[in-house]
Design a protein around this motif. Structure first.
Motif, PDB file in Angstrom:
ATOM      1  N   GLY A 279       5.593  -6.721  -6.268  1.00  0.00           N
ATOM      2  CA  GLY A 279       6.031  -5.849  -5.186  1.00  0.00           C
ATOM      3  C   GLY A 279       6.904  -4.700  -5.643  1.00  0.00           C
ATOM      4  O   GLY A 279       6.771  -3.576  -5.162  1.00  0.00           O
ATOM      5  N   VAL A 280       7.806  -4.952  -6.593  1.00  0.00           N
ATOM      6  CA  VAL A 280       8.674  -3.878  -7.067  1.00  0.00           C
ATOM      7  C   VAL A 280       7.861  -2.834  -7.835  1.00  0.00           C
ATOM      8  O   VAL A 280       8.134  -1.629  -7.744  1.00  0.00           O
ATOM      9  CB  VAL A 280       9.873  -4.413  -7.892  1.00  0.00           C
ATOM     10  N   HIS A 281       6.831  -3.285  -8.556  1.00  0.00           N
ATOM     11  CA  HIS A 281       5.952  -2.310  -9.213  1.00  0.00           C
ATOM     12  C   HIS A 281       5.134  -1.541  -8.180  1.00  0.00           C
ATOM     13  O   HIS A 281       4.886  -0.344  -8.344  1.00  0.00           O
ATOM     14  CB  HIS A 281       5.050  -2.993 -10.240  1.00  0.00           C
ATOM     15  N   ALA A 282       4.733  -2.213  -7.111  1.00  0.00           N
ATOM     16  CA  ALA A 282       4.001  -1.524  -6.039  1.00  0.00           C
ATOM     17  C   ALA A 282       4.848  -0.403  -5.452  1.00  0.00           C
ATOM     18  O   ALA A 282       4.337   0.704  -5.210  1.00  0.00           O
ATOM     19  CB  ALA A 282       3.592  -2.510  -4.955  1.00  0.00           C
ATOM     20  N   VAL A 283       6.128  -0.652  -5.233  1.00  0.00           N
ATOM     21  CA  VAL A 283       7.021   0.382  -4.696  1.00  0.00           C
ATOM     22  C   VAL A 283       7.020   1.595  -5.630  1.00  0.00           C
ATOM     23  O   VAL A 283       6.879   2.743  -5.179  1.00  0.00           O
ATOM     24  CB  VAL A 283       8.445  -0.171  -4.493  1.00  0.00           C
ATOM     25  N   GLN A 284       7.150   1.365  -6.926  1.00  0.00           N
ATOM     26  CA  GLN A 284       7.176   2.473  -7.885  1.00  0.00           C
ATOM     27  C   GLN A 284       5.852   3.243  -7.900  1.00  0.00           C
ATOM     28  O   GLN A 284       5.835   4.473  -7.954  1.00  0.00           O
ATOM     29  CB  GLN A 284       7.457   1.938  -9.291  1.00  0.00           C
ATOM     30  N   LEU A 285       4.749   2.504  -7.864  1.00  0.00           N
ATOM     31  CA  LEU A 285       3.435   3.141  -7.899  1.00  0.00           C
ATOM     32  C   LEU A 285       3.173   3.921  -6.615  1.00  0.00           C
ATOM     33  O   LEU A 285       2.599   5.023  -6.654  1.00  0.00           O
ATOM     34  CB  LEU A 285       2.357   2.089  -8.140  1.00  0.00           C
ATOM     35  N   LEU A 286       3.578   3.368  -5.481  1.00  0.00           N
ATOM     36  CA  LEU A 286       3.423   4.085  -4.216  1.00  0.00           C
ATOM     37  C   LEU A 286       4.243   5.372  -4.225  1.00  0.00           C
ATOM     38  O   LEU A 286       3.794   6.404  -3.718  1.00  0.00           O
ATOM     39  CB  LEU A 286       3.831   3.188  -3.044  1.00  0.00           C
ATOM     40  N   ARG A 287       5.442   5.325  -4.810  1.00  0.00           N
ATOM     41  CA  ARG A 287       6.276   6.526  -4.930  1.00  0.00           C
ATOM     42  C   ARG A 287       5.569   7.558  -5.801  1.00  0.00           C
ATOM     43  O   ARG A 287       5.526   8.748  -5.476  1.00  0.00           O
ATOM     44  CB  ARG A 287       7.653   6.164  -5.507  1.00  0.00           C
ATOM     45  N   ALA A 288       4.989   7.109  -6.910  1.00  0.00           N
ATOM     46  CA  ALA A 288       4.294   8.032  -7.816  1.00  0.00           C
ATOM     47  C   ALA A 288       3.087   8.691  -7.139  1.00  0.00           C
ATOM     48  O   ALA A 288       2.793   9.857  -7.397  1.00  0.00           O
ATOM     49  CB  ALA A 288       3.844   7.286  -9.080  1.00  0.00           C
ATOM     50  N   ILE A 289       2.407   7.964  -6.271  1.00  0.00           N
ATOM     51  CA  ILE A 289       1.249   8.492  -5.559  1.00  0.00           C
ATOM     52  C   ILE A 289       1.665   9.446  -4.445  1.00  0.00           C
ATOM     53  O   ILE A 289       0.907  10.314  -4.043  1.00  0.00           O
ATOM     54  CB  ILE A 289       0.405   7.316  -4.996  1.00  0.00           C
TER      55      ILE A 289
ATOM     56  N   GLY B 164       3.968  -0.262   3.984  1.00  0.00           N
ATOM     57  CA  GLY B 164       4.954  -1.323   3.927  1.00  0.00           C
ATOM     58  C   GLY B 164       4.599  -2.283   2.809  1.00  0.00           C
ATOM     59  O   GLY B 164       3.420  -2.553   2.574  1.00  0.00           O
ATOM     60  N   VAL B 165       5.610  -2.767   2.115  1.00  0.00           N
ATOM     61  CA  VAL B 165       5.428  -3.722   1.022  1.00  0.00           C
ATOM     62  C   VAL B 165       6.246  -4.962   1.360  1.00  0.00           C
ATOM     63  O   VAL B 165       7.473  -4.902   1.441  1.00  0.00           O
ATOM     64  CB  VAL B 165       5.890  -3.135  -0.332  1.00  0.00           C
ATOM     65  N   TRP B 166       5.552  -6.078   1.574  1.00  0.00           N
ATOM     66  CA  TRP B 166       6.212  -7.351   1.854  1.00  0.00           C
ATOM     67  C   TRP B 166       6.246  -8.172   0.572  1.00  0.00           C
ATOM     68  O   TRP B 166       5.202  -8.423  -0.029  1.00  0.00           O
ATOM     69  CB  TRP B 166       5.454  -8.126   2.938  1.00  0.00           C
ATOM     70  N   GLY B 167       7.457  -8.561   0.146  1.00  0.00           N
ATOM     71  CA  GLY B 167       7.633  -9.358  -1.068  1.00  0.00           C
ATOM     72  C   GLY B 167       7.953  -8.466  -2.250  1.00  0.00           C
ATOM     73  O   GLY B 167       7.067  -7.912  -2.876  1.00  0.00           O
ATOM     74  N   ILE B 168       9.230  -8.318  -2.557  1.00  0.00           N
ATOM     75  CA  ILE B 168       9.664  -7.411  -3.623  1.00  0.00           C
ATOM     76  C   ILE B 168      10.036  -8.220  -4.868  1.00  0.00           C
ATOM     77  O   ILE B 168      11.155  -8.182  -5.365  1.00  0.00           O
ATOM     78  CB  ILE B 168      10.835  -6.518  -3.149  1.00  0.00           C
ATOM     79  N   GLY B 169       9.048  -8.987  -5.346  1.00  0.00           N
ATOM     80  CA  GLY B 169       9.182  -9.679  -6.625  1.00  0.00           C
ATOM     81  C   GLY B 169       8.604  -8.790  -7.709  1.00  0.00           C
ATOM     82  O   GLY B 169       8.608  -7.559  -7.600  1.00  0.00           O
ATOM     83  N   GLY B 170       8.065  -9.402  -8.762  1.00  0.00           N
ATOM     84  CA  GLY B 170       7.531  -8.642  -9.886  1.00  0.00           C
ATOM     85  C   GLY B 170       6.414  -7.691  -9.511  1.00  0.00           C
ATOM     86  O   GLY B 170       6.383  -6.538  -9.948  1.00  0.00           O
TER      87      GLY B 170
END
Length: 184
Positions: free
Chosen positions: A68-78, A60-66
């Motif tokens: 957080g949105v990169h975290a979503v992309q990196l988690l998808r890549a992993i 889970g990623v709380w806070g989809i700012g600068g």
């Protein structure tokens, strides 16, 4: 971190040691490359080093700012799955879905816990990332961690951290991990 721990982040001229410099490939415009040292490398270190995320782990990623949105992309890549984004702003939730989240939830949704359990097949989250630095976020994230789940604190705050049920926290062997900057 220059500009955070000491002056110089916005200086017209700054001294840097050779081991802190990386040549930017010509295929990456400077404006895009300029965000790598924080908006990309901070979540990368939190995900890969601090939380040690592996493919198929529910996150889970709380806070989809600068960050957080990169975290979503990196988690998808992993290969993390499912990736659940949580943010009060509808635009941030849409952005999370556009960038690879499997589910985007409003933290005020009274059914949030049930929706996370349904998305994870009842497992709950193996890791939760707080990019907001808000006490309520941390308490909510702790409440949806599965056994041996990890809460990684990236968003900065001077507010105290509260573990509401210490016995359950210990029984489930939860962990709270701090992460700062992009030292990785």
């Amino acid at each position: 971190n220059r500009g955070v721990d000491y002056d110089g982040g916005w200086a017209g001229y700054a001294l840097a040691t050779a081991d802190t410099l990386v040549a930017l490939p010509e295929s990456i415009p400077f404006e895009q490359g300029a965000i790598i040292p924080d908006a990309v490398s901070t979540p990368w270190g939190a995900i890969t080093t601090t939380a040690d995320i592996r493919p198929a782990q529910a996150v889970g990623v709380w806070g989809i700012g600068g960050l957080g949105v990169h975290a979503v992309q990196l988690l998808r890549a992993i290969g993390a799955y499912p990736i659940i984004a949580v943010d009060p702003a509808p635009a941030a939730r849409r952005r999370a879905l556009d960038f690879g989240a499997d589910l985007a939830l409003d933290p005020a949704d009274p059914g949030l816990r049930d929706r996370i359990l349904a998305a994870t097949g009842g497992r709950a989250l193996e890791a939760a990332f707080d990019f907001a630095g808000v006490a309520a976020v941390r308490e909510q994230a702790l409440g949806v961690l599965g056994p041996k789940g990890r809460l990684v604190l990236i968003g900065l705050t001077d507010q105290p951290l509260t573990v509401t049920d210490g016995t359950l926290f210990s029984y489930l062997q939860h962990q709270i991990l701090g992460h700062y900057g992009s030292a990785e």
